[in-house]
Scaffold this active site. Structure first.
Site, PDB file in Angstrom:
ATOM      1  N   ARG A  51       0.802  -1.232   0.000  1.00  0.00           N
ATOM      2  CA  ARG A  51       0.000   0.000   0.000  1.00  0.00           C
ATOM      3  C   ARG A  51       0.832   1.279   0.000  1.00  0.00           C
ATOM      4  NH1 ARG A  51      -2.674  -3.913   1.666  1.00  0.00           N
ATOM      5  NH2 ARG A  51      -0.700  -4.366   2.646  1.00  0.00           N
ATOM      6  N   THR A  52       1.778   1.378   0.930  1.00  0.00           N
ATOM      7  CA  THR A  52       2.444   2.673   1.111  1.00  0.00           C
ATOM      8  C   THR A  52       3.243   3.040  -0.135  1.00  0.00           C
ATOM      9  OG1 THR A  52       2.576   2.107   3.436  1.00  0.00           O
ATOM     10  CG2 THR A  52       3.848   4.018   2.717  1.00  0.00           C
ATOM     11  N   LYS A  80      25.312  -3.766  -0.633  1.00  0.00           N
ATOM     12  CA  LYS A  80      26.785  -3.743  -0.697  1.00  0.00           C
ATOM     13  C   LYS A  80      27.361  -2.976   0.488  1.00  0.00           C
ATOM     14  CE  LYS A  80      26.145  -3.046  -5.615  1.00  0.00           C
ATOM     15  NZ  LYS A  80      26.206  -1.948  -6.600  1.00  0.00           N
ATOM     16  N   ARG A 101      10.975   3.859   3.642  1.00  0.00           N
ATOM     17  CA  ARG A 101      10.616   2.858   4.666  1.00  0.00           C
ATOM     18  C   ARG A 101      11.880   2.097   5.011  1.00  0.00           C
ATOM     19  NH1 ARG A 101       5.564  -1.127   4.661  1.00  0.00           N
ATOM     20  NH2 ARG A 101       4.648   0.875   5.220  1.00  0.00           N
ATOM     21  N   HIS A 129       4.563   5.704  11.779  1.00  0.00           N
ATOM     22  CA  HIS A 129       4.100   5.598  10.391  1.00  0.00           C
ATOM     23  C   HIS A 129       3.163   6.786  10.152  1.00  0.00           C
ATOM     24  CE1 HIS A 129       3.045   4.027   6.566  1.00  0.00           C
ATOM     25  NE2 HIS A 129       2.748   2.772   6.890  1.00  0.00           N
TER      26      HIS A 129
HETATM   27  N1   CP Z   1      -0.435  -0.014   5.765  1.00  0.00           N
HETATM   28  C1   CP Z   1       0.785  -0.278   5.263  1.00  0.00           C
HETATM   29  O1   CP Z   1       1.795   0.342   5.661  1.00  0.00           O
HETATM   30  O2   CP Z   1       0.802  -1.261   4.312  1.00  0.00           O
HETATM   31  P1   CP Z   1       2.090  -1.731   3.507  1.00  0.00           P
HETATM   32  O3   CP Z   1       3.013  -2.379   4.499  1.00  0.00           O
HETATM   33  O4   CP Z   1       1.599  -2.682   2.452  1.00  0.00           O
HETATM   34  O5   CP Z   1       2.736  -0.501   2.921  1.00  0.00           O
END
Ligand code: CP
Length: 307
Positions: A51-52, A80, A101, A129
């Protein structure tokens, strides 16, 4: 230049403006379709995501911009031994904004210190998040009409669940918020949230291990997955993973207006049999995430009408 690393990086007033912008994008998408023409977002994902990453990419494409990036540490030069600080120096030459992320708490903050472009924290370990939180807030505001006067049940992995930590930090800024924290004792909310956020702001909350007798009191039930990737002990994960399964029987105990949210992905904690229940809003949440991430990109790039 602004980054978005922590849900509190936007004041309540700025959050309201951002959610208003996201709502306007939802109503008038064509108005925004060229706002980022010529701009690029880099999605730097050292940890898996559906999603993100895809919603950031969809958001930039919807704004008329372009995307580049990587979807795993193994497909980047991190494999590396390249540091996050060096990587962001490179990416600052290629893109106008980036979403990162990383499995290590604080990695996007480290990146922001060397970056020449806005850095968005797209999830750092078990920490925060913020863009999911803004999505959750748009979902609640759009479907409930308010962000105050709410009793919110947070259920599942409250120890490692970064979405829960960010949501609590953001919502304590609104009036008359109460939390019911539903988790096994091994996955209770960390003390830095309980003491430094809830207690410090005099927020009422209860910590319970069973959800059944609390469902009738909730305006929102925020379900979360037990996060296998954060456990050191596989046996403990297996023992705890199915602690809560929201099914039709439990939904019959909930009030008619209770919304069910989940940041997704789900594993077993929400039975598919409730997906068609009008109170199940986790797929609507996914749609709102695109509008919110479009608003975040525009805000951090200084491309809102106020600029
Ligand atoms: N909600 C969320 O962060 O989903 P993903 O891990 O798929 O990005």
């Amino acid at each position: 230049m602004r980054h978005l690393l922590n849900p509190l990086d936007f004041t309540v007033e700025e959050t309201t403006k951002l959610l208003d912008l996201a709502s306007d994008i939802e109503k008038n998408p064509a108005k925004y379709s060229e706002k980022c023409k010529g701009k690029k977002i880099a999605t730097l994902f050292y940890e898996p995501s559906t999603r993100t990453r895809l919603s950031f990419e969809a958001a930039m494409l919807n704004l008329g911009g372009s995307v580049l990036g990587f979807s795993s540490a193994s497909s980047s030069s991190a494999s590396k031994g390249e540091s996050v600080s060096d990587t962001i120096r490179m990416v600052s030459c290629y893109a106008d904004i980036c979403a990162m992320r990383h499995p290590k708490e604080g990695a996007p903050t480290v990146a922001s210190m060397k970056s020449r472009i806005p850095v968005i924290n797209a999830g750092d370990g078990g920490h925060q998040h913020p863009t999911q939180t803004l999505t959750d807030m748009m979902t609640i505001r759009s479907l409930k009409g308010r962000l105050d006067n709410l009793t919110i049940g947070l259920c599942g992995d409250l120890k490692f669940g970064r979405t829960v930590h960010s949501l609590i930090k953001s919502l304590v800024r609104y009036e008359n918020i109460k939390f019911i924290l539903i988790s096994p004792k091994e996955l209770k909310i960390p003390s830095y949230i309980r003491e430094d956020v809830l207690d410090a702001n005099n927020i009422p909350y209860e910590e319970v291990t069973h959800m059944e007798d609390k469902l009738k009191d909730l305006d929102i039930l925020y379900m979360t997955r037990v996060q296998q990737e954060r456990f050191f002990n596989e046996e403990e994960y297996i023992r705890l993973k199915d602690s809560y399964i929201l099914d039709k029987e439990k939904m019959n105990l909930a009030n008619e207006g209770m919304l069910v949210l989940h940041p997704l992905p789900r594993v077993n904690e929400i039975s598919v049999e409730i997906d068609d229940d009008p109170r199940a809003c986790y797929f609507k949440q996914v749609q709102y995430s695109v509008y919110v991430r479009m608003a975040i990109i525009l805000t951090l790039l200084g491309l809102t009408d106020n600029n």
